[in-house]
Structure formats: structure tokens, C-alpha cells
Scaffold this active site. Structure first.
Site, short mmCIF file in Angstrom:
data_model
loop_
_atom_site.label_atom_id
_atom_site.label_comp_id
_atom_site.label_asym_id
_atom_site.label_seq_id
_atom_site.Cartn_x
_atom_site.Cartn_y
_atom_site.Cartn_z
N ASN A 1 28.97 38.54 56.92
CA ASN A 1 29.33 39.97 56.98
C ASN A 1 28.93 40.64 58.28
OD1 ASN A 1 26.72 39.40 55.60
ND2 ASN A 1 26.46 41.60 55.79
N GLN B 1 33.17 38.52 51.93
CA GLN B 1 33.95 38.89 53.12
C GLN B 1 35.12 37.92 53.33
OE1 GLN B 1 33.55 41.61 54.90
NE2 GLN B 1 31.51 42.29 54.27
N SER C 1 33.92 40.88 45.74
CA SER C 1 33.79 42.32 45.55
C SER C 1 35.08 43.04 45.95
CB SER C 1 32.64 42.81 46.42
OG SER C 1 32.48 44.20 46.28
N ALA C 2 35.56 43.92 45.07
CA ALA C 2 36.88 44.54 45.27
C ALA C 2 36.96 45.44 46.50
CB ALA C 2 37.24 45.36 44.04
N HIS C 3 35.86 46.15 46.81
CA HIS C 3 35.99 47.18 47.86
C HIS C 3 36.09 46.58 49.27
CE1 HIS C 3 31.67 47.68 49.39
NE2 HIS C 3 31.49 46.91 48.34
N THR D 1 30.64 47.66 28.32
CA THR D 1 32.08 47.93 28.18
C THR D 1 32.78 47.62 29.50
OG1 THR D 1 31.54 49.70 26.64
CG2 THR D 1 33.76 49.73 27.59
N CYS E 1 24.66 47.40 55.26
CA CYS E 1 23.76 47.07 54.14
C CYS E 1 22.35 46.80 54.61
CB CYS E 1 24.25 45.84 53.41
SG CYS E 1 25.93 45.97 52.91
N1 PMP Z 1 27.74 39.85 50.12
C1 PMP Z 1 28.31 40.18 51.28
C2 PMP Z 1 28.61 39.10 52.27
C3 PMP Z 1 28.65 41.51 51.55
O1 PMP Z 1 29.23 41.82 52.71
C4 PMP Z 1 28.37 42.50 50.57
C5 PMP Z 1 28.70 43.96 50.83
N2 PMP Z 1 28.26 44.45 52.05
C6 PMP Z 1 27.77 42.11 49.37
C7 PMP Z 1 27.48 40.77 49.18
C8 PMP Z 1 27.47 43.10 48.29
O2 PMP Z 1 28.66 43.53 47.71
P1 PMP Z 1 28.75 44.80 46.73
O3 PMP Z 1 28.87 45.99 47.61
O4 PMP Z 1 29.96 44.56 45.91
O5 PMP Z 1 27.52 44.79 45.87
#
Ligand code: PMP
Length: 372
Positions: free
Chosen positions: A143, A173, A193-195, A232, A318
Site C-alpha cells: 500500500n 491493494q 476491502s471495498a473502498h 446482521t 494509515c
Molecule cells: N491492508 C492494506 C494493504 C491496506 O491498504 C488497507 C487500507 N489502507 C488495509 C489493509 C485496511 O483496510 P480497511 O480500511 O478495509 O480496514
């Protein structure tokens, strides 16, 4: 606005937003309810599971939905913990993997050696395998710097040593951007992860190979909806995630984004002095370009770009103020390690945006270096 922080999060696709609204408005029953309205919701879940499964080439019943990759990573790592168990991982994992290893009991956690671009040392892996190793957890596309590990080689080494060692892939990623065929990669667990692929925030999943399901322990207890993540189901978000993933795949934008990445490198080369690329020039995700600028504080540069409506990250969103772990593992020269900026792209970005960014970048860097 020029948004070059897509590795932190992406803008939700209109189609995914519409899918969510449709489910929230018209198919809002609890997917566990026994009546026919509930069945409609559970049908959306089934459809979503089938879409994700067809993309990663698994069985639909091997997909478990979570509230994101952080939860998925926690489930994978906690499941294989134990006082006699050893795990092998890299030093450049996302904090949700790194911190999970520090919070669940393991006899030992072995961090593989890596090179300047974060590629793990496969000979080191061969040497570190032992009978107590139960899990190998590796990030697929990094990432912060975009490095893509050779997962198939890693799996071949691990499985030929002992086929019972589980391989967990943090594909957060990677999914939607590069092939995540679980059979081809030979992995047992895979987080996503969807976002990160234009889906909603707060939803993701974990692929669990059917044969190893009995080894998986839930982190959240108290509901019967899912084996690995109770509660849920947020089926509107899950349906939006599946819609986004399909849309991301259909966009077929890898080559376009790679052109952007290459163009950005050329613009930097032609306009800016004294920098290093932290992203490798082979086996990289084109969606990410990490650059260390000499004699610059990345936060100062980030805010100067922001003043011009250009949004980037310093290292990774992060790991705010705490990104030295990765840069240290990469052995980035001190001269460049304070000035690391991560540009991360999406299919909506254009070359004109990159030209504007590098123009502002050049002016800002010149100004910072002048006053130093
Ligand atoms: N793993 C990686 C490589 C990421 O880039 C991220 C998000 N920055 C995550 C895990 C965590 O994902 P989430 O935001 O869905 O908790």
C-alpha cells in the site's frame, strides 16, 4: 480538485452507490429473516458472493464478508495463533497485519529479509520454514510503495515444505487491479476491502479455502449469520461492493493507469532534482508511485499541494506520523526518508492532472529548498 490519494480510499462508483440505494430503499429486510422479503435480501447476498467468487475464481461459499480488510486480517492472524505456533511475514505489511501479530499469541513471528524495494528474500523464506510454522502472511501489492510480491513462488516454496502451512494474502491493494485468482496463487486466505476499488467504506471480505474452514475462529461472536464474522449482514453495502468490483474489472484500466504512472515518472525526471523512486520499475502496481524528495519534509509539501487543491499522502494515510517502520525496512537513505510522498492513481485521473501536479510540486520543492 486533483485527487491522487486513491490508495487511501477511492470515490464510490455511481453504479455501486445506486446498488446500495436500491437495496436500502427496496430490499431492506434482514437477510436472516425467514419471510420472503428476507429472502430477497439474502438473494442479494448470494448474488454478491457469486460475483466476488467468479472474479477470484473460488466457490461462492468460500467468501465471508467483513467490515473491511482490517477485520479480515485480524481473523486470519488470530485463527492461526497459539503458544506453539510460528508465523512468517514481511516487514512491510500494513499496520492491520503488523499490529494483529503483536496482539495475538504466537511463539515467534519471523520477519523475512527484503531488498530495497520490499521484495521478500525467497532463500530466507526457505531457511526460516520449520515444523512449528503455521501461517505465512504476505501483502500482495504494497500500500505504500506498490511492490507486487511473487505470491505463486512463495506458495510453491511453503507448500512444498509442508502443505498444512496456511498462506494468507492481504490483497487489499490488489483486488480489482491485478489478477487475484486464488487457485493460481495457491493461497488459503485472502483479505480485501471495498473502498479500495470504488465500493463503500466499512465493508470487505475474507476468502477462506473450504478445506481449512475448521481452523478459522471468529473475532466477533454472537450471531449465526456468518462463520467468521457475526452480526446482521450489511447486505446493501455488500451488494454495492460486488457491483463496484465488477465495474472495476470491466473498466479494464490497468494499461491506462500504467501509462499514467510512467508519465508521472517522466515528468518527475524532467522537472525535479534529487529524488528517489521507492516504487520498483518492475513488478509494481501502477496505481501507486512513492517518491522520496531530498531535503524536504513531506508534510510541508503535502500541505503546499493541498493549498492548490491537490491531494496526496505522505507515506500512507494509515500510518500517520508513524511510517518509519516501512521506510526503515526499505533502508531508505535518511536524506530522502523525511520527504516521501505517495501518489496513488485511479482510472479517472488524467495526464493533464499530472502535469498540473508536477508544476505545483516543482514550485513547492524549489521554495522549500530555497528557505532551508
Ligand atoms: N491492508 C492494506 C494493504 C491496506 O491498504 C488497507 C487500507 N489502507 C488495509 C489493509 C485496511 O483496510 P480497511 O480500511 O478495509 O480496514
Amino acid at each position: 480538485m486533483i485527487y491522487l490519494d486513491n490508495a487511501a480510499t477511492t470515490k464510490i462508483y455511481k453504479k455501486a452507490q445506486d446498488a446500495r440505494t436500491y437495496a436500502e430503499d427496496e430490499v431492506f429486510a434482514n437477510s436472516s429473516s425467514l419471510h420472503s422479503f428476507g429472502l430477497k435480501s439474502s438473494n442479494l447476498l448470494r448474488e454478491s458472493r457469486e460475483i466476488v467468487a467468479s472474479i477470484i475464481r473460488s466457490n461462492p461459499d468460500e467468501i465471508y464478508f467483513t467490515k473491511g480488510a482490517t477485520e479480515a486480517n485480524n481473523i486470519a492472524i488470530s485463527s492461526m495463533s497459539g503458544e506453539n505456533n510460528i508465523a512468517i511475514t514481511s516487514s512491510i505489511e500494513h499496520s492491520s497485519v503488523y499490529d494483529s501479530f503483536n496482539n495475538y499469541p504466537y511463539k515467534d513471528i519471523i520477519y523475512l529479509k527484503n531488498d530495497r524495494y520490499g521484495f521478500v528474500d525467497l532463500d530466507d523464506l526457505k531457511e526460516k520454514l520449520s515444523k512449528d510454522v503455521k501461517l505465512v502472511s504476505i501483502i500482495y501489492a504494497n500500500n505504500e510503495i506498490g511492490t507486487i510480491q511473487d505470491i505463486r513462488k512463495i506458495s510453491d516454496i511453503v507448500k512444498s515444505f509442508d502443505k498444512n502451512i496456511l498462506i494468507h494474502l492481504d490483497a487489499t491493494q490488489a483486488l480489482g487491479k491485478i489478477s487475484c485468482d486464488v487457485g493460481e496463487l495457491k493461497v488459503d486466505l485472502m483479505s480485501f476491502s471495498a473502498h479500495k476499488f470504488h465500493g463503500p467504506k466499512g465493508v470487505g471480505g475474507l476468502y477462506v479455502r473450504k478445506e481449512i474452514l475448521s481452523k478459522i475462529k471468529a473475532v466477533l461472536h454472537g450471531g449465526h449469520q456468518q462463520v467468521v464474522s457475526s452480526g446482521t449482514d450489511n447486505h446493501p453495502a455488500i451488494y454495492a461492493m460486488a457491483t463496484a468490483l465488477k465495474e472495476q474489472i470491466d473498466a479494464d484500466e490497468f494499461n491506462y493507469v500504467n501509462d499514467l504512472n510512467q508519465y508521472m515518472r517522466t515528468l518527475i525526471d524532467n522537472n525535479i532534482s534529487d529524488y528517489i523512486f521507492n516504487t520498483p520499475s518492475e513488478s509494481y502496481s501502477p496505481y501507486i508511485l512513492s517518491i522520496g524528495f531530498a531535503n524536504i519534509k513531506s508534510e510541508v509539501l503535502l500541505h503546499m499541494l493541498e493549498d492548490n487543491d491537490i491531494y496526496v499522502s505522505s507515506g500512507s494515510a494509515c500510518s500517520k506520523g508513524n511510517n518509519n517502520r516501512i521506510l526503515e525496512a526499505l533502508d531508505v537513505d535518511d536524506k530522502y526518508s523525511d520527504g516521501v510522498i505517495r501518489f496513488s492513481f485511479a482510472g479517472e485521473n488524467t495526464k493533464e492532472e499530472l502535469e498540473e501536479t508536477v508544476k505545483v510540486l516543482k514550485e513547492s520543492i524549489d521554495e522549500i529548498r530555497r528557505v532551508m
